[in-house]
Write a protein that holds these residues in place. Structure first.
Motif, short mmCIF file in Angstrom:
data_model
loop_
_atom_site.label_atom_id
_atom_site.label_comp_id
_atom_site.label_asym_id
_atom_site.label_seq_id
_atom_site.Cartn_x
_atom_site.Cartn_y
_atom_site.Cartn_z
N ALA A 181 12.66 29.32 55.57
CA ALA A 181 11.97 28.20 56.23
C ALA A 181 11.48 28.58 57.61
CB ALA A 181 12.92 27.00 56.32
N SER A 182 12.26 29.42 58.32
CA SER A 182 11.87 29.79 59.68
C SER A 182 10.65 30.70 59.70
CB SER A 182 13.04 30.49 60.39
OG SER A 182 13.30 31.74 59.80
N ARG A 183 10.30 31.25 58.53
CA ARG A 183 9.11 32.09 58.45
C ARG A 183 7.89 31.31 57.93
NH1 ARG A 183 13.49 35.38 57.30
NH2 ARG A 183 13.51 37.41 58.33
N GLN A 184 8.09 30.02 57.61
CA GLN A 184 6.99 29.22 57.10
C GLN A 184 6.20 28.60 58.25
OE1 GLN A 184 8.91 26.57 54.36
NE2 GLN A 184 8.84 28.04 52.68
N GLY A 185 4.97 28.17 57.93
CA GLY A 185 4.03 27.70 58.94
C GLY A 185 4.55 26.66 59.90
N PRO A 186 5.09 25.50 59.45
CA PRO A 186 5.51 24.45 60.38
C PRO A 186 6.54 24.92 61.40
CG PRO A 186 5.37 23.59 58.15
CD PRO A 186 5.18 25.07 58.04
N ALA A 187 7.57 25.65 60.96
CA ALA A 187 8.58 26.14 61.89
C ALA A 187 7.98 27.11 62.90
CB ALA A 187 9.73 26.81 61.13
N HIS A 236 16.71 21.00 64.28
CA HIS A 236 17.47 21.97 65.06
C HIS A 236 17.76 23.27 64.31
CE1 HIS A 236 21.54 23.50 66.38
NE2 HIS A 236 20.80 23.72 67.45
N PRO A 237 18.26 23.22 63.05
CA PRO A 237 18.54 24.50 62.35
C PRO A 237 17.30 25.38 62.19
CG PRO A 237 19.58 22.65 61.23
CD PRO A 237 18.65 22.06 62.25
N LEU A 238 16.13 24.75 61.94
CA LEU A 238 14.92 25.54 61.77
C LEU A 238 14.51 26.22 63.07
CD1 LEU A 238 12.66 23.34 59.47
CD2 LEU A 238 13.81 25.47 58.91
N LEU A 239 14.60 25.49 64.18
CA LEU A 239 14.24 26.07 65.48
C LEU A 239 15.13 27.26 65.82
CD1 LEU A 239 13.42 23.11 67.89
CD2 LEU A 239 11.94 25.01 67.31
N ILE A 240 16.45 27.05 65.68
CA ILE A 240 17.39 28.13 66.00
C ILE A 240 17.18 29.32 65.08
CG2 ILE A 240 19.83 28.75 66.12
CD1 ILE A 240 18.94 26.94 68.38
N SER A 241 16.98 29.04 63.80
CA SER A 241 16.77 30.13 62.86
C SER A 241 15.50 30.91 63.18
CB SER A 241 16.70 29.58 61.43
OG SER A 241 16.55 30.63 60.50
N ARG A 242 14.43 30.19 63.54
CA ARG A 242 13.18 30.86 63.90
C ARG A 242 13.36 31.74 65.13
NH1 ARG A 242 9.03 33.69 62.48
NH2 ARG A 242 7.39 33.69 64.03
N ILE A 243 14.09 31.25 66.11
CA ILE A 243 14.34 32.03 67.32
C ILE A 243 15.16 33.27 67.00
CG2 ILE A 243 15.52 31.99 69.56
CD1 ILE A 243 14.72 28.97 69.67
N LYS A 244 16.13 33.11 66.10
CA LYS A 244 16.93 34.28 65.69
C LYS A 244 16.08 35.31 64.97
CE LYS A 244 21.49 32.09 65.16
NZ LYS A 244 22.56 31.74 64.19
N VAL A 245 15.17 34.84 64.11
CA VAL A 245 14.29 35.77 63.41
C VAL A 245 13.43 36.55 64.40
CG1 VAL A 245 12.29 35.90 61.87
CG2 VAL A 245 14.24 34.50 61.24
N LEU A 246 12.86 35.83 65.40
CA LEU A 246 12.04 36.50 66.41
C LEU A 246 12.84 37.53 67.18
CD1 LEU A 246 10.05 33.45 67.88
CD2 LEU A 246 9.08 35.35 66.57
N SER A 247 14.11 37.21 67.47
CA SER A 247 14.95 38.08 68.30
C SER A 247 15.70 39.11 67.49
CB SER A 247 15.95 37.23 69.09
OG SER A 247 15.31 36.17 69.77
#
Length: 567
Positions: A181-187, A236-247
């Motif tokens: 989900a963190s790699r999908q467009g909305p997130a 919240h879980p999507l935001l944190i997961s997206r930030i983790k993926v970026l980092s």
């Protein structure tokens, strides 16, 4: 290939709308202050906006539309939220197939076109109108809009696969699903918008904090935390997961703190983000430090210090050996000052090495080491190895314990110039702190050259600050009897400063040079106040005095002086 700026200047010159001298003036303003060239030219009064729109239409072969004569379908308006329209000064006109026609004041703004294409999924067909007409049209067609960017994105997310998982009565997503989900467009778009908004507002930090029933997002702007529009806690879980993926962090780890960093390119400049994920009782909290090199001025002369402090600092930095300490609370600009000193003394003839936690800015030509306590690479152990690297100058990110300060002082005594920071509030207090850490007074007087205590005060917005007179009773109450006059300035707030009344920050410093008299005082075991009083008699200006001087010049407010400095 002709650039967009060159294309615009060709159109203006060919249509004889401006002279080359006026163009040079506008380009110089753009170079120093930024902004769109077309807007600068209109603001300077060189060209009327209607004439500019007509010239762009002719030169680019794009239609010129009169928005006062058209009616826009509500379905088309719903594609782009009002906030996006205001931000880019655009408005959607029509949609046919996969193409969305947009009225723009600046059709050469490819960043806006790319952002709209990514946001909407449509191909963008730009046409031209004036800024005034676009703003009037937005006010007319979005009369009572309360839906923000976040809510618009949530509407899109509710139709995606993520919502289908929630419909199966599952309270949480698996780590694999979060990663997907963190790699999908909305997130991605939601995270990008938060980062872009923080950079636009020149924030230094982003805090994403889960609350019992909500999610809170705050930006630290000019040293003060300000709450921002935030999505509901379900995001919240999507935001944190997206930030983790970026980092490049472990999205499956939710129990332990994690640290990382990533870099993005925004408007042809690179911005670094340093990330810290911390588990809390309500969920994982993210703290993101923004390291924007374009905003950092690593120059001793541009730190904002008064001329006397800069001269003392340069004198101390020019010494062949000894120790310079920079003091102040977290977020007071100590690291920037250390980097500026390094840049001032850097030369091919010197070997400069730093040990930091972590390295904030990569400095060309300087060897930088990041400590890693989990594998035994501490400040002290790194310093011992650095001393075998034949350094001339050593920068220590922070002195935290006796072992580190002991090695630092011995390095200063054996021919090295040592720079470091210490968490004290005043320059004289740093000396007492060293004694309390177990350093003998004779070692302090033999190694220490000077101590710099500093703060950052918010600069008043030049477009909305207001002059006022302080009455005699208030001058007496605030113990400001030494000021030359009672005229100060206060913040009002406008669109340029996001209604805060402040824009940017200025550095203030007190620089204590260790004279022979001050060294004798230290050897006699003097207290902090005695050292401060002697330093003031020898010409040191305190933090309060330097801050008051800025307030009397109209650079900052009296309230800011009292907030940041002590009497």
């Amino acid at each position: 290939m002709t650039s967009l700026k060159e294309r615009l200047t060709e159109i203006l010159i060919d249509n004889k709308l401006i002279t080359r001298q006026q163009l040079a003036q506008a380009l110089e303003i753009q170079k120093t202050k930024g902004g769109r060239l077309s807007k600068i030219i209109v603001d300077l009064g060189f060209v009327k906006e209607n004439d500019l729109a007509f010239a762009l239409s002719e030169g680019l072969g794009l239609p010129l539309i009169d928005l006062k004569r058209i009616k826009i379908d509500a379905d088309v308006l719903s594609i782009i939220p009002a906030k996006i329209c205001y931000h880019y000064q655009i408005i959607p006109i029509s949609q046919m197939g996969d193409t969305l026609t947009i009225a723009m004041a600046d059709p050469l703004n490819i960043f806006a076109i790319d952002a709209l294409r990514n946001l909407t999924g449509f191909q963008i067909n730009p046409i031209i109108s004036t800024t005034d007409q676009i703003i009037q049209a937005i006010d007319q067609f979005y009369p009572d809009t309360t839906t923000g960017i976040i809510e618009e994105l949530l509407d899109e997310i509710s139709e995606s696969k993520i919502e289908l998982i929630q419909e199966k009565k599952r309270d949480t997503l698996s780590d694999q699903e979060l990663g997907l989900a963190s790699r999908q467009g909305p997130a991605i778009r939601l995270t990008n918008m938060i980062l872009e908004e923080a950079i636009k507002k020149k924030a230094s930090d982003i805090l994403i904090e889960p609350m019992p029933e909500s999610l809170r997002i705050r930006f630290r702007i000019d040293g003060v935390l300000r709450e921002q529009e935030a999505p509901p806690k379900s995001m919240h879980p999507l935001l944190i997961s997206r930030i983790k993926v970026l980092s490049e962090l472990d999205i499956a780890e939710h129990r332990l703190p994690q640290d990382g960093r990533f870099k993005v390119r925004i408007q042809n400049r690179f911005v670094d983000f340093r990330v810290s994920i911390l588990p809390s009782s309500q969920g994982e909290k993210a703290a993101i430090r923004i390291l924007d090199k374009s905003q950092a001025s690593l120059d001793v002369d541009k730190l904002g210090f008064d001329d006397s402090s800069v001269a003392k600092l340069k004198k101390a930095a020019s010494a062949p050996h000894g120790m310079i300490l920079v003091c102040g609370p977290t977020g007071s600009g100590k690291t920037t000052t250390l980097y500026s000193i390094l840049k001032f003394i850097d030369s091919p003839q010197k070997n400069l090495v730093t040990v930091e936690d972590p390295v904030e800015f990569q400095l060309e030509g300087i060897n930088q080491v990041t400590i890693k306590p989990d594998i035994g690479l501490t400040f002290a152990s790194a310093l011992r190895s650095i001393l075998r690297q034949d350094p001339n100058v050593i920068m220590i990110g922070e002195i935290r314990d006796f072992e580190t300060v002991d090695i630092a002082i011995k390095s200063a005594l054996t021919g090295h110039l040592v720079l470091s920071t210490l968490h004290t509030t005043t320059s004289s207090g740093a000396i007492v702190r060293l004694v309390n850490m177990g350093v003998e007074p004779y070692l302090i007087t033999s190694s220490l050259i000077c101590v710099v205590a500093q703060r950052l005060v918010r600069r008043l917005c030049p477009k909305c600050k207001e002059r006022y007179e302080l009455n005699k009773e208030m001058i007496k109450r605030l113990d400001l009897s030494g000021v030359s006059h009672s005229a100060f300035y206060r913040p009002l707030g406008c669109k340029y400063c996001f209604k805060t009344g402040y824009s940017g920050r200025l550095g203030i410093a007190e620089v204590l040079l260790l004279s022979s008299d001050i060294k004798n005082l230290i050897l006699s075991g003097a207290e902090e106040l005695q050292i401060k009083q002697l330093a003031c008699r020898e010409g040191m200006k305190t933090l309060r005095e330097n801050a008051l001087a800025l307030a009397l010049q109209g650079e900052t407010s009296l309230e800011e002086v009292l907030r940041v400095t002590a009497a």
